[in-house]
Design a protein around this motif. Structure first.
Motif, short mmCIF file in Angstrom:
data_model
loop_
_atom_site.label_atom_id
_atom_site.label_comp_id
_atom_site.label_asym_id
_atom_site.label_seq_id
_atom_site.Cartn_x
_atom_site.Cartn_y
_atom_site.Cartn_z
N VAL A 100 -11.90 -20.62 -15.00
CA VAL A 100 -12.92 -21.67 -15.05
C VAL A 100 -12.86 -22.39 -16.38
O VAL A 100 -12.82 -23.62 -16.44
CB VAL A 100 -14.33 -21.09 -14.79
N TYR A 101 -12.83 -21.64 -17.50
CA TYR A 101 -12.81 -22.34 -18.78
C TYR A 101 -11.49 -23.06 -19.01
O TYR A 101 -11.47 -24.12 -19.63
CB TYR A 101 -13.22 -21.43 -19.95
N LYS A 102 -10.40 -22.55 -18.47
CA LYS A 102 -9.12 -23.26 -18.61
C LYS A 102 -9.13 -24.59 -17.85
O LYS A 102 -8.48 -25.54 -18.27
CB LYS A 102 -7.96 -22.39 -18.11
N SER A 103 -9.86 -24.65 -16.75
CA SER A 103 -9.89 -25.89 -15.99
C SER A 103 -10.92 -26.88 -16.54
O SER A 103 -10.80 -28.08 -16.30
CB SER A 103 -10.16 -25.61 -14.51
N LEU A 104 -11.91 -26.39 -17.29
CA LEU A 104 -12.95 -27.28 -17.82
C LEU A 104 -12.72 -27.71 -19.26
O LEU A 104 -13.05 -28.83 -19.63
CB LEU A 104 -14.32 -26.59 -17.74
N CYS A 105 -12.20 -26.83 -20.08
CA CYS A 105 -12.13 -27.06 -21.53
C CYS A 105 -10.85 -27.78 -21.95
O CYS A 105 -9.76 -27.42 -21.48
CB CYS A 105 -12.19 -25.74 -22.28
N PRO A 106 -10.97 -28.73 -22.85
CA PRO A 106 -9.76 -29.33 -23.43
C PRO A 106 -8.99 -28.28 -24.23
O PRO A 106 -9.58 -27.40 -24.87
CB PRO A 106 -10.29 -30.41 -24.37
N THR A 107 -7.69 -28.36 -24.19
CA THR A 107 -6.85 -27.38 -24.86
C THR A 107 -7.12 -27.33 -26.37
O THR A 107 -7.09 -26.26 -26.97
CB THR A 107 -5.36 -27.70 -24.60
N SER A 108 -7.39 -28.47 -26.97
CA SER A 108 -7.64 -28.50 -28.41
C SER A 108 -8.88 -27.68 -28.78
O SER A 108 -8.91 -27.03 -29.83
CB SER A 108 -7.79 -29.94 -28.91
N TRP A 109 -9.91 -27.70 -27.93
CA TRP A 109 -11.11 -26.91 -28.20
C TRP A 109 -10.78 -25.42 -28.14
O TRP A 109 -11.17 -24.65 -29.01
CB TRP A 109 -12.20 -27.20 -27.18
N VAL A 110 -10.06 -25.02 -27.11
CA VAL A 110 -9.72 -23.61 -26.93
C VAL A 110 -8.87 -23.13 -28.10
O VAL A 110 -9.09 -22.04 -28.63
CB VAL A 110 -9.01 -23.39 -25.59
N THR A 111 -7.93 -23.94 -28.53
CA THR A 111 -7.08 -23.58 -29.66
C THR A 111 -7.93 -23.40 -30.92
O THR A 111 -7.76 -22.41 -31.65
CB THR A 111 -6.01 -24.67 -29.89
N THR A 112 -8.84 -24.32 -31.15
CA THR A 112 -9.72 -24.23 -32.32
C THR A 112 -10.59 -22.98 -32.26
O THR A 112 -10.74 -22.27 -33.25
CB THR A 112 -10.61 -25.49 -32.42
N TRP A 113 -11.14 -22.70 -31.09
CA TRP A 113 -12.00 -21.51 -30.94
C TRP A 113 -11.20 -20.23 -31.10
O TRP A 113 -11.68 -19.28 -31.73
CB TRP A 113 -12.70 -21.52 -29.58
N ASP A 114 -9.98 -20.19 -30.57
CA ASP A 114 -9.13 -19.01 -30.73
C ASP A 114 -8.79 -18.76 -32.19
O ASP A 114 -8.80 -17.62 -32.66
CB ASP A 114 -7.86 -19.13 -29.90
N GLU A 115 -8.49 -19.83 -32.91
CA GLU A 115 -8.19 -19.71 -34.34
C GLU A 115 -9.41 -19.22 -35.11
O GLU A 115 -9.30 -18.38 -36.01
CB GLU A 115 -7.70 -21.04 -34.90
N ALA A 116 -10.59 -19.75 -34.77
CA ALA A 116 -11.82 -19.32 -35.44
C ALA A 116 -12.12 -17.85 -35.15
O ALA A 116 -12.56 -17.11 -36.05
CB ALA A 116 -12.98 -20.20 -35.01
#
Length: 86
Positions: free
Chosen positions: A60-76
């Protein structure tokens, strides 16, 4: 129950309607599913269980979230500066 989840995952196409987020803007839906995925993984890892049910939140989050947001959140999360409670 596991068969039910596996059946749903097999038929999964995109994020289904969530009545908690009825508006067109799905930013909060994206954020909540990202948190739910990592909370689910953490909880199941603590119990020593398979993280299979968590894949629903992941898709669900992969289909809704922009990749740049996920990358930023993973780094944080890796740096320990993530603002959400996981």
């Amino acid at each position: 129950m596991a068969e039910d989840i596996n059946t749903k995952l097999a038929r999964y196409k995109t994020a289904p309607f969530d009545s908690r987020f009825p508006n067109q803007n799905q930013t909060r839906n994206c954020w909540q599913n990202y948190l739910d995925f990592h909370r689910c993984q953490k909880a199941l890892a603590a119990k020593g269980a398979e993280p299979g049910p968590c894949q629903w939140y992941y898709r669900v989050y992969k289909s809704l979230c922009p990749t740049s947001w996920v990358t930023t959140w993973d780094e944080a999360r890796a740096e320990g500066t993530f603002p959400g409670k996981i």
